[in-house]
Each structure stands twice: as C-alpha cells, then as structure tokens.
Design a protein around this motif. Sequence first.
Motif, PDB file in Angstrom:
ATOM      1  N   LEU A 287       0.802  -1.217   0.000  1.00 46.60           N
ATOM      2  CA  LEU A 287       0.000   0.000   0.000  1.00 46.60           C
ATOM      3  C   LEU A 287       0.837   1.269   0.000  1.00 46.60           C
ATOM      4  CD1 LEU A 287      -2.606  -1.114   2.694  1.00 46.60           C
ATOM      5  CD2 LEU A 287      -3.026  -0.885   0.242  1.00 46.60           C
ATOM      6  N   TYR A 288       1.975   1.198   0.688  1.00 51.44           N
ATOM      7  CA  TYR A 288       2.759   2.422   0.856  1.00 51.44           C
ATOM      8  C   TYR A 288       4.221   2.185   0.502  1.00 51.44           C
ATOM      9  CZ  TYR A 288      -1.375   3.131   3.660  1.00 51.44           C
ATOM     10  OH  TYR A 288      -2.678   3.188   4.062  1.00 51.44           O
ATOM     11  N   GLN A 410       6.112  10.198  -8.344  1.00 50.63           N
ATOM     12  CA  GLN A 410       5.488   9.413  -9.410  1.00 50.63           C
ATOM     13  C   GLN A 410       5.388   7.939  -9.052  1.00 50.63           C
ATOM     14  OE1 GLN A 410       7.767  10.289 -12.927  1.00 50.63           O
ATOM     15  NE2 GLN A 410       7.305  12.470 -12.830  1.00 50.63           N
ATOM     16  N   ILE A 411       5.611   7.631  -7.765  1.00 48.90           N
ATOM     17  CA  ILE A 411       5.535   6.236  -7.340  1.00 48.90           C
ATOM     18  C   ILE A 411       4.127   5.717  -7.578  1.00 48.90           C
ATOM     19  CG2 ILE A 411       5.604   4.696  -5.329  1.00 48.90           C
ATOM     20  CD1 ILE A 411       7.792   6.674  -4.225  1.00 48.90           C
ATOM     21  N   GLY A 412       4.029   4.589  -8.222  1.00 50.87           N
ATOM     22  CA  GLY A 412       2.716   3.991  -8.452  1.00 50.87           C
ATOM     23  C   GLY A 412       2.055   4.456  -9.738  1.00 50.87           C
ATOM     24  N   LEU A 417       0.025   5.718 -17.974  1.00 50.85           N
ATOM     25  CA  LEU A 417      -0.618   6.849 -17.307  1.00 50.85           C
ATOM     26  C   LEU A 417       0.272   8.088 -17.395  1.00 50.85           C
ATOM     27  CD1 LEU A 417      -2.913   8.003 -15.643  1.00 50.85           C
ATOM     28  CD2 LEU A 417      -1.868   7.071 -13.583  1.00 50.85           C
ATOM     29  N   LYS A 418       1.555   7.864 -17.278  1.00 46.64           N
ATOM     30  CA  LYS A 418       2.493   8.972 -17.338  1.00 46.64           C
ATOM     31  C   LYS A 418       2.381   9.690 -18.687  1.00 46.64           C
ATOM     32  CE  LYS A 418       6.305   7.919 -15.059  1.00 46.64           C
ATOM     33  NZ  LYS A 418       7.675   7.454 -14.759  1.00 46.64           N
ATOM     34  N   GLU A 419       2.279   8.917 -19.742  1.00 48.28           N
ATOM     35  CA  GLU A 419       2.144   9.507 -21.087  1.00 48.28           C
ATOM     36  C   GLU A 419       0.862  10.302 -21.184  1.00 48.28           C
ATOM     37  OE1 GLU A 419       2.575   7.115 -24.628  1.00 48.28           O
ATOM     38  OE2 GLU A 419       4.269   6.043 -23.694  1.00 48.28           O
ATOM     39  N   LYS A 420      -0.198   9.724 -20.641  1.00 45.80           N
ATOM     40  CA  LYS A 420      -1.493  10.387 -20.673  1.00 45.80           C
ATOM     41  C   LYS A 420      -1.431  11.711 -19.920  1.00 45.80           C
ATOM     42  CE  LYS A 420      -6.355   9.409 -19.628  1.00 45.80           C
ATOM     43  NZ  LYS A 420      -7.277   8.426 -19.025  1.00 45.80           N
ATOM     44  N   SER A 457       4.828  26.224 -12.197  1.00 46.29           N
ATOM     45  CA  SER A 457       5.996  26.811 -11.540  1.00 46.29           C
ATOM     46  C   SER A 457       6.921  27.386 -12.601  1.00 46.29           C
ATOM     47  CB  SER A 457       6.745  25.738 -10.753  1.00 46.29           C
ATOM     48  OG  SER A 457       7.499  24.936 -11.640  1.00 46.29           O
ATOM     49  N   ALA A 458       7.986  27.988 -12.127  1.00 52.22           N
ATOM     50  CA  ALA A 458       8.980  28.546 -13.039  1.00 52.22           C
ATOM     51  C   ALA A 458       9.588  27.449 -13.909  1.00 52.22           C
ATOM     52  CB  ALA A 458      10.069  29.259 -12.232  1.00 52.22           C
ATOM     53  N   GLN A 459       9.561  26.230 -13.389  1.00 53.40           N
ATOM     54  CA  GLN A 459      10.114  25.100 -14.156  1.00 53.40           C
ATOM     55  C   GLN A 459       9.072  24.495 -15.093  1.00 53.40           C
ATOM     56  OE1 GLN A 459      11.289  23.623 -10.143  1.00 53.40           O
ATOM     57  NE2 GLN A 459      12.978  22.624 -11.193  1.00 53.40           N
ATOM     58  N   GLY A 460       7.933  25.171 -15.265  1.00 51.04           N
ATOM     59  CA  GLY A 460       6.863  24.625 -16.074  1.00 51.04           C
ATOM     60  C   GLY A 460       5.812  24.003 -15.185  1.00 51.04           C
ATOM     61  N   THR A 461       4.873  23.283 -15.778  1.00 49.15           N
ATOM     62  CA  THR A 461       3.816  22.639 -14.994  1.00 49.15           C
ATOM     63  C   THR A 461       4.332  21.290 -14.484  1.00 49.15           C
ATOM     64  OG1 THR A 461       2.103  23.715 -16.301  1.00 49.15           O
ATOM     65  CG2 THR A 461       1.471  21.756 -15.047  1.00 49.15           C
ATOM     66  N   LEU A 462       4.372  21.167 -13.146  1.00 55.10           N
ATOM     67  CA  LEU A 462       4.833  19.922 -12.529  1.00 55.10           C
ATOM     68  C   LEU A 462       3.634  19.159 -12.011  1.00 55.10           C
ATOM     69  CD1 LEU A 462       7.818  21.358 -10.451  1.00 55.10           C
ATOM     70  CD2 LEU A 462       7.859  20.435 -12.757  1.00 55.10           C
ATOM     71  N   TRP A 463       3.771  17.865 -11.909  1.00 60.06           N
ATOM     72  CA  TRP A 463       2.650  17.074 -11.393  1.00 60.06           C
ATOM     73  C   TRP A 463       3.124  16.098 -10.317  1.00 60.06           C
ATOM     74  CZ3 TRP A 463       2.724  11.741 -12.024  1.00 60.06           C
ATOM     75  CH2 TRP A 463       3.610  11.222 -12.986  1.00 60.06           C
ATOM     76  N   GLU A 464       2.191  15.752  -9.463  1.00 62.56           N
ATOM     77  CA  GLU A 464       2.465  14.808  -8.382  1.00 62.56           C
ATOM     78  C   GLU A 464       1.302  13.851  -8.255  1.00 62.56           C
ATOM     79  OE1 GLU A 464       2.812  17.012  -4.778  1.00 62.56           O
ATOM     80  OE2 GLU A 464       4.658  18.030  -5.390  1.00 62.56           O
ATOM     81  N   LYS A 465       1.618  12.635  -7.873  1.00 66.45           N
ATOM     82  CA  LYS A 465       0.553  11.699  -7.514  1.00 66.45           C
ATOM     83  C   LYS A 465       0.072  12.079  -6.115  1.00 66.45           C
ATOM     84  CE  LYS A 465      -0.677   6.865  -7.591  1.00 66.45           C
ATOM     85  NZ  LYS A 465      -1.570   6.964  -6.420  1.00 66.45           N
ATOM     86  N   ALA A 466      -1.233  12.161  -5.955  1.00 68.53           N
ATOM     87  CA  ALA A 466      -1.778  12.564  -4.646  1.00 68.53           C
ATOM     88  C   ALA A 466      -1.480  11.510  -3.589  1.00 68.53           C
ATOM     89  CB  ALA A 466      -3.274  12.779  -4.751  1.00 68.53           C
TER      90      ALA A 466
END
Length: 466
Positions: A287-288, A410-412, A417-420, A457-466
Amino acid sequence: MHIYDSVPKKKLPFEPISPNKASIYVCGPTVYDDAHLGHARSSLAFDLLSRTLKAHGYAVTMGKNFTDIDDKIIKKVEATGKSMEEITSFYIDRYLEEMAALGVARADIEPKATESLQAIEAMIQRLIDKDIAYVISTGDVYFDTSKDSKYGNISHRVADDEDAQSRVAHTSEKRNPKDFALWKACKGDEDICFDTAFSKGRPGWHIECSAMIEKHFTGNEGYSIDIHGGGADLLFPHHENEAAQSRCATGHELSKYWMHNGFVQIDGEKMSKSLGNSFFLKDALKLYDGEVLRFYLNSIHYRNDFNFSEEELQLNKKRLDKLYRLKKRVSPGKASIVNKNFQKSLLDAMGDDLNISIALSIIDEIIAVTNDALDENPKDKGLKKETLANIEFIDTLLGFGGKEPFSYFQIGVDDALKEKIEALIEERTQAKAHKDFARSDAIRDTLTALGINIMDSAQGTLWEKA
RNA sequence: GGAGCCAUCGCCAAGUUGGUAAGGCCGUAGAUUGCAAAUCUGCUAUUCACCAGUUCGAGUCUGGUUGGCUCCUCCA
C-alpha cells in the motif's frame, strides 16, 4: 552523545568500552512467520541508533540474530511438511527484503541459532560444570537462578511468590520456581534434535542470544558489548535471563547499556500474534512506499508506544513531501558542502537519545528558510548546491530524502498513465497560452480525478501523484 | 494479584539539572496565481487529566485520585 539506559532508567552519556567503537546487538525475529509493523519499528529504531552513532564518529558493529530453532518453527514444520531449513530461509529472505525496503542497513553480523550450536552447548556445559545449571531426569537443563545474586537487576523484579509464577508450567524437579530452561530435551522421534553431552534436544530461546554474543563479540573492560537492544517486551524474562547466563558463564557482564523500543499499537493495543491484530509489513509495503513507512514509523521517539493509523501515515507523508518539493527546486545539480550549523544542530538532536522530533523540526525550519530564500532569488546556485548537500546529510543520518525527487512523486504511476498525464498537461499549456481557461480548468479537473495534482511553476507545470 | 510506563492545542508530538509551553497536520487571514496548486507571511494552549503539597517560582519534584497501556506466558 547520550542514550537512555532502560536498566537504571536514565539518560546516560555514551561511553563505549573501547574508544570510538560501538558494538550493538539487537534481538532479531523468530523466523516462523512474516514480519509485522512491530518488527519494522524495532529494526528502524536501532537502524537510527546505528546511523546516529556513525555520524558521531563511532565505528559501529551491529549484530542482529535470527532465531531459527523454536517450538513455533517446529509446529510449522509439522503443519506444512516442509523442512525447517526451507521455512526459516524463506522467512529470513523475506525479512531482509522487507527491511531493505524500509532502508534498514544490513547488520554486520547476522548469526543464526542453527549455526551457533557449538557455542550454545559450550556455554551450557560451562554452567553445568559450575553447578549453576542442572540436568533433570527428562534431559532438560535448567538455570539455577538462586546461584546468581544479581538475578533481577535488569528488570528489577525481586519477588518470586507462587502467584507471580502461576502462569508458568511447574516442573517439580526445578530447584527454584524462577529457574528457566537452557536446553529442552526432545520427546519424540520426530522432534528436531541436536546431540550434546547432556541430552538430545534443542536450545532454549534465551541461551541462543548469550552464546551468539559470546561467539561474535570480543568485548572489553568487563562487558561483551556496548548496547543490547530489543523490544520493551524482551526486558523480562528474555534479557534478564540472557544477562544472568552470560554473567555466570563468562564472569563479566553482557552489555554496558540496554535499550528498548516501544510497541506499535493498533487502536491502543499492542500488535501481537495472539491478539490477531497484526499488520504485516508485506501488506503495508503493497500500500505504501517503504520510505514513507520508514518516515512515519520513525517520526516519534523510539521509546514511546506508536499508535499506527493509516490516516496519520498519510498526514506524515505530507511532511516528507515538503522535503522532496524542495529537492525538486534545487535539482538537478551537484551537492557542495553541508551547512555546518544545520549539521551540528541535527547531530545534537539525534545525539540526545535520538530526539527525532527536534531533528524533524530542524529540517522543517531549514526547508522553510531555503524556500523563502529561493523565492527571493530563484537562481542562487550556491544555495541550491548547499541544499542538495544538506539533503544528502539528512539521508545519511535519518534514511530519507535520498530518492530522485521527480520520481518520488510518481511512485505507483505506470508509463501509460504517465504519457497520458503529460499529453494532458501539454494540451492544458496550449489552452492556457490561448487564454482558454475553461478548457485548461477542465483538463485540470480530469487530472485531479486521476489522482494527479498539478502546479504551475517557473520550471513549467509539474505534477504529483496525490 | 504483583511490577512498571504514560496522560501537553481539534489530531500527531517535543519539552537537559524546576524559571515561565518546539515543530507538523488541520483551520483561518494575507502575499503570489487567469483561477488553483505549490511556496512564503500572520493568527491559532496564560495553559500542560484532576486534587493537594514543596518552592520566590512546577508541564517538569512529592503524595493522592481518575483514565489508558505494558510486563509477570511465545512475542519487536
């Protein structure tokens, strides 16, 4: 450096038996089943101790045993039809894999009871020769607690009235009610037996640790090792008995300091096999992420009981996330030199009996200060490099923050999905460029529904898995 | 029954030798943002389960009360 010794129940300056060296022996698991969160916590606590001692300049020798002869293992042999070796090696491998996932370093010495039988037999024989141990008619060997005037010094137990022992099976041949088995003679042909001068049988649990310590650690100045560790439940009778056996067999004390970690609880109760409330590490790791579990399980002081909850784990992850967000801001790059004040205050905090709460607050502080400075001057290369060095130091001392920061978030997430996600972000960037905010907000909602948070952000749009 | 540990803000949790309550989460106000998120700033316990006592002064010491946990049986 100070550590809390659970025998005098005091925080004491750590003064090793040999200058600049620290020998630690921790009671490891009995390998008949999967490890649960409690095993993880103990392992993690002493991993933190080892790292802290190293950071303070000590050459650490860590020993952790595997109890691979035991009634429960024998029961499993009978139940499954597998060999004892099959069962124990399976669970040892699992244990090591799971601890590695938590970032626990391997012990320098990992003795097994089955590999220590000669040492065990020799120690029992010595005790028999001194008439401190005695063989009864069944072939069982018992330790005569009345021969050890210091028996009880570890756990501070004195009385041995009948009530106190009422739950222990009585053997009429025992000299004293408190006497415990060093060796258990085998009863049937199917038993797992080892031949010795006194009887065919197998070692008792307590003698295993004493013999293994004696075999692997040289000791000095009246002690075999500097620190003996384990769960708080081992204080009595396990450690009391270990101390007595070693003292009587060798003529010197087993350990200079004794340290015990608190329990992991579920809903306010100790996690244990008998209560059936175990949370197995293998399930938690499904799970974690191991690093998040490590961060959470180490987030409160090792001596306190730890009430595990998944909600708390999630909240704690946010604290770790902040470190990794900062790492994103300063990556990629090369680490320079760690900030000296930061380093010193962290070492001081951990040197005070592993005060992790203070250590974490110091880290929170430097994260805030660094983010602030980076807001002022986003291109401060010197600060970025120092920050990378600071995070490397945190990783070495505490065992978190070592991952590549973008992949941490980006764990999980699989490649598809990453491409999407990346396609959607690209589309949103285009929409934003055309000031089509309705479209860009819709895309953001789509990402949120996928469990992905984005941040411009200044580095562009960043994303995180919630 | 015997032994021991613990009780601090809504939640988690620090508080050496007694000297006047860290930090995180949540909440809230603001800066920033197209709006968000992230980041930063401000606010958020005259009070440390309760009752006595020692003291110039106690979350920290003493006694008691209540509540929770652990060990005495394999257990990290």
